[in-house]
Design a protein around this motif. Structure first.
Motif, PDB file in Angstrom:
ATOM      1  N   GLU A 135     -61.501   4.178 -28.470  1.00  0.00           N
ATOM      2  CA  GLU A 135     -62.333   3.965 -27.396  1.00  0.00           C
ATOM      3  C   GLU A 135     -62.322   2.407 -27.196  1.00  0.00           C
ATOM      4  O   GLU A 135     -62.116   1.930 -26.000  1.00  0.00           O
ATOM      5  CB  GLU A 135     -63.657   4.497 -27.721  1.00  0.00           C
ATOM      6  N   ALA A 136     -62.174   1.639 -28.289  1.00  0.00           N
ATOM      7  CA  ALA A 136     -62.056   0.203 -28.257  1.00  0.00           C
ATOM      8  C   ALA A 136     -60.843  -0.121 -27.409  1.00  0.00           C
ATOM      9  O   ALA A 136     -61.094  -1.427 -26.611  1.00  0.00           O
ATOM     10  CB  ALA A 136     -62.508  -0.433 -29.479  1.00  0.00           C
ATOM     11  N   ASN A 137     -59.886   0.680 -27.721  1.00  0.00           N
ATOM     12  CA  ASN A 137     -58.409   0.060 -27.163  1.00  0.00           C
ATOM     13  C   ASN A 137     -58.087   0.748 -25.713  1.00  0.00           C
ATOM     14  O   ASN A 137     -57.066   0.794 -25.251  1.00  0.00           O
ATOM     15  CB  ASN A 137     -57.449   0.232 -28.179  1.00  0.00           C
ATOM     16  N   LEU A 184     -54.746   2.616 -21.227  1.00  0.00           N
ATOM     17  CA  LEU A 184     -54.716   2.966 -19.932  1.00  0.00           C
ATOM     18  C   LEU A 184     -53.594   2.108 -19.131  1.00  0.00           C
ATOM     19  O   LEU A 184     -52.711   2.648 -18.409  1.00  0.00           O
ATOM     20  CB  LEU A 184     -55.993   3.037 -19.206  1.00  0.00           C
ATOM     21  N   ALA A 185     -53.669   1.080 -19.355  1.00  0.00           N
ATOM     22  CA  ALA A 185     -52.599  -0.049 -18.738  1.00  0.00           C
ATOM     23  C   ALA A 185     -51.141   0.213 -19.082  1.00  0.00           C
ATOM     24  O   ALA A 185     -50.281   0.280 -18.226  1.00  0.00           O
ATOM     25  CB  ALA A 185     -52.941  -1.597 -18.947  1.00  0.00           C
ATOM     26  N   VAL A 236     -41.139   8.324 -31.906  1.00  0.00           N
ATOM     27  CA  VAL A 236     -40.145   8.335 -30.531  1.00  0.00           C
ATOM     28  C   VAL A 236     -39.914   6.809 -30.347  1.00  0.00           C
ATOM     29  O   VAL A 236     -40.879   5.998 -29.703  1.00  0.00           O
ATOM     30  CB  VAL A 236     -40.459   8.984 -29.417  1.00  0.00           C
ATOM     31  N   ALA A 237     -38.879   6.022 -30.813  1.00  0.00           N
ATOM     32  CA  ALA A 237     -38.636   4.641 -30.784  1.00  0.00           C
ATOM     33  C   ALA A 237     -38.748   4.117 -29.546  1.00  0.00           C
ATOM     34  O   ALA A 237     -39.422   3.092 -29.254  1.00  0.00           O
ATOM     35  CB  ALA A 237     -37.359   4.348 -31.644  1.00  0.00           C
ATOM     36  N   GLY A 238     -37.890   4.535 -28.338  1.00  0.00           N
ATOM     37  CA  GLY A 238     -38.095   4.086 -27.317  1.00  0.00           C
ATOM     38  C   GLY A 238     -39.472   4.147 -26.506  1.00  0.00           C
ATOM     39  O   GLY A 238     -39.788   3.089 -25.834  1.00  0.00           O
ATOM     40  N   ASN A 239     -40.257   5.231 -26.737  1.00  0.00           N
ATOM     41  CA  ASN A 239     -41.320   5.391 -26.100  1.00  0.00           C
ATOM     42  C   ASN A 239     -42.325   4.343 -26.691  1.00  0.00           C
ATOM     43  O   ASN A 239     -43.257   3.905 -26.145  1.00  0.00           O
ATOM     44  CB  ASN A 239     -41.946   6.782 -25.974  1.00  0.00           C
ATOM     45  N   CYS A 240     -42.363   4.088 -28.046  1.00  0.00           N
ATOM     46  CA  CYS A 240     -43.301   3.444 -28.600  1.00  0.00           C
ATOM     47  C   CYS A 240     -43.121   1.945 -28.387  1.00  0.00           C
ATOM     48  O   CYS A 240     -43.893   1.157 -28.181  1.00  0.00           O
ATOM     49  CB  CYS A 240     -43.052   3.460 -30.198  1.00  0.00           C
ATOM     50  N   ARG A 241     -41.823   1.688 -28.172  1.00  0.00           N
ATOM     51  CA  ARG A 241     -41.277   0.073 -27.583  1.00  0.00           C
ATOM     52  C   ARG A 241     -42.072  -0.073 -26.173  1.00  0.00           C
ATOM     53  O   ARG A 241     -42.412  -1.198 -25.795  1.00  0.00           O
ATOM     54  CB  ARG A 241     -39.953  -0.222 -27.617  1.00  0.00           C
ATOM     55  N   ALA A 242     -42.139   1.063 -25.198  1.00  0.00           N
ATOM     56  CA  ALA A 242     -42.650   0.885 -24.043  1.00  0.00           C
ATOM     57  C   ALA A 242     -44.362   0.803 -24.173  1.00  0.00           C
ATOM     58  O   ALA A 242     -44.789   0.259 -23.119  1.00  0.00           O
ATOM     59  CB  ALA A 242     -42.160   2.070 -23.003  1.00  0.00           C
ATOM     60  N   CYS A 243     -44.909   1.097 -25.305  1.00  0.00           N
ATOM     61  CA  CYS A 243     -46.366   1.115 -25.305  1.00  0.00           C
ATOM     62  C   CYS A 243     -46.699   0.347 -26.573  1.00  0.00           C
ATOM     63  O   CYS A 243     -47.065   1.250 -27.542  1.00  0.00           O
ATOM     64  CB  CYS A 243     -46.843   2.448 -25.111  1.00  0.00           C
ATOM     65  N   SER A 281     -49.027  -1.659 -27.684  1.00  0.00           N
ATOM     66  CA  SER A 281     -50.702  -1.557 -27.940  1.00  0.00           C
ATOM     67  C   SER A 281     -50.957  -0.314 -28.380  1.00  0.00           C
ATOM     68  O   SER A 281     -51.565  -0.189 -29.394  1.00  0.00           O
ATOM     69  CB  SER A 281     -51.365  -2.150 -26.815  1.00  0.00           C
ATOM     70  N   THR A 282     -50.539   0.507 -27.684  1.00  0.00           N
ATOM     71  CA  THR A 282     -50.826   2.087 -27.940  1.00  0.00           C
ATOM     72  C   THR A 282     -50.299   2.470 -29.508  1.00  0.00           C
ATOM     73  O   THR A 282     -50.896   3.060 -30.210  1.00  0.00           O
ATOM     74  CB  THR A 282     -50.417   2.866 -27.132  1.00  0.00           C
ATOM     75  N   TYR A 283     -49.149   1.865 -29.805  1.00  0.00           N
ATOM     76  CA  TYR A 283     -48.470   2.234 -30.994  1.00  0.00           C
ATOM     77  C   TYR A 283     -49.109   1.624 -32.054  1.00  0.00           C
ATOM     78  O   TYR A 283     -49.435   2.078 -33.047  1.00  0.00           O
ATOM     79  CB  TYR A 283     -46.863   1.737 -30.977  1.00  0.00           C
ATOM     80  N   ARG A 284     -49.468   0.227 -31.955  1.00  0.00           N
ATOM     81  CA  ARG A 284     -50.297  -0.471 -32.856  1.00  0.00           C
ATOM     82  C   ARG A 284     -51.642   0.170 -33.184  1.00  0.00           C
ATOM     83  O   ARG A 284     -51.967   0.134 -34.355  1.00  0.00           O
ATOM     84  CB  ARG A 284     -50.410  -1.766 -32.406  1.00  0.00           C
ATOM     85  N   THR A 285     -52.198   0.745 -32.203  1.00  0.00           N
ATOM     86  CA  THR A 285     -53.611   1.293 -32.284  1.00  0.00           C
ATOM     87  C   THR A 285     -53.446   2.548 -33.282  1.00  0.00           C
ATOM     88  O   THR A 285     -54.120   2.944 -34.143  1.00  0.00           O
ATOM     89  CB  THR A 285     -54.021   1.745 -30.790  1.00  0.00           C
TER      90      THR A 285
END
Length: 363
Positions: free
Chosen positions: A190-192, A197-198, A234-241, A243-247
């Motif tokens: 929730e903090a992220n 969303l962005a 999923v490497a390509g999708n994680c590179r596209a997101c 901040s979400t990946y680090r979360t």
């Protein structure tokens, strides 16, 4: 021997008539001598104890476990030698411990054959469990072993909860869990929320296409943008997101090492309804972070309805019968959530490690 008060190095104020202090010192001395005598008499005699079999307990505690004695039994017991008493009580305690050990390991040491009518998947999991036990230990594997043996009767479970891959028995559960079950991970998600969303909006603007990493593309705006699928990123999708990946990596209970776990953005368009279904296992909870939640979107799990809220999480046990619907107007846009699989709080650490081995993406 005659003991005199003059043998004690008492302070000078005893001469002033304060004899109560000398009496207190004598009392402490007698208590100390009695304590030393008792400690010495309670030591096991050589030749009567087996190493590792007798726990540190006094003769009084052992006699209390043997039960109270009255009448002639006490007289007969008092005539026994010290060595006979110790040997007798050791044997009783050893047998009890061994019986408890066998009872604990009964599900594991059972000589009953694995059910012949079990599915090929259940037999494969049982083989993986045996391999795990050879490498590590059977300790804590009782429920998993029981679950695999009863997998053949999985269809006999009540219709409200019926995971179709693996059911861990004796796990208390409800359709929706309170936030306290995974407070840390929920607060992190929730903090992220703004950054997550962005990143979703940036990916969504590029279009929904399987060539761009989208899967499960269906009618009425149904689609999934996976970040983790079956325990693998999923490497390509994680590179596209990023901040979400680090979360996801900062979560304590995220299932990221076996095929039971996944994470990603889930879309459901207006007018769409996903029919009743069951999840694969009851060892996980699905955490839904609401990103875009138009009105008239509903999740029904185990007969209990809930609605998503933007920026807030729902903890769901999807091994219960569940349905998803979006009955909003056509111009309301898709319902979007970030779905993350977390360990069920009632699955122990040793069981999680074993399940990671059994459901490894490499097996």
């Amino acid at each position: 021997m005659h003991w005199s008060m003059n043998t004690l190095p008492l302070p000078l104020y005893v001469e002033l008539g304060v004899h109560s202090l000398s009496g207190l010192l004598w009392t402490f001395l007698l208590l100390f001598l009695w304590h030393c005598y008792r400690m010495g008499s309670d030591l096991p005699m050589p030749g009567h104890a087996h190493a590792g079999k007798l726990k540190s307990s006094s003769r009084r505690s052992m006699m209390s476990r043997s039960g109270s004695c009255v009448g002639t039994k006490c007289n007969a017991l008092s005539k026994l030698s010290t060595s006979d008493q110790i040997s007798h009580f050791i044997s009783m305690e050893t047998v009890e411990d061994e019986e408890q050990g066998r009872d604990y390991l009964t599900p594991v040491l059972s000589h009953a054959l694995f059910p012949a009518q079990a599915s090929a998947e259940a037999k494969k999991l049982y083989t993986a469990l045996q391999e795990y036990a050879k490498r590590y230990s059977w300790v804590g594997m009782g429920r998993i072993h029981k679950g695999l043996r009863e997998q053949v009767r999985l269809n006999d479970h009540c219709s409200i909860q019926k995971p179709h891959l693996f059911f861990l028995p004796d796990v208390p559960s409800v359709p929706f869990f309170p936030r306290d079950a995974h407070r840390h991970d929920i607060e992190v998600l929730e903090a992220n929320y703004p950054a997550i969303l962005a990143e979703f909006q940036a990916v969504y603007k590029q279009g929904i296409d399987s060539k761009l990493g989208w899967t499960c593309v269906g009618p009425k705006g149904q689609a999934v943008f996976p970040l983790y699928s079956a325990g693998a990123s999923v490497a390509g999708n994680c590179r596209a997101c990023p901040s979400t990946y680090r979360t996801l990596l900062s979560l304590r209970t995220f299932i990221s090492s076996n095929s039971l776990g996944s994470a990603g953005f889930w879309l459901l368009g207006p007018g769409a309804t996903l029919g009743s279904s069951y999840g694969v296992t009851n060892t996980r909870l699905r955490c839904h972070l609401g990103l875009q939640t138009p009105p008239l979107c509903q999740l029904v799990v185990g007969g209990e309805p809930q609605c998503w809220s933007e920026g807030h999480c729902l903890l769901v046990d999807d091994s219960f019968l569940h349905t998803v619907s979006h009955k909003g107007p056509p111009d309301s846009g898709p319902r979007v959530i970030l779905s993350v699989d977390l360990w069920h709080p009632n699955v122990a650490a040793a069981e999680r490690q074993a399940l990671d081995f059994m459901f490894s993406p490499d097996l």
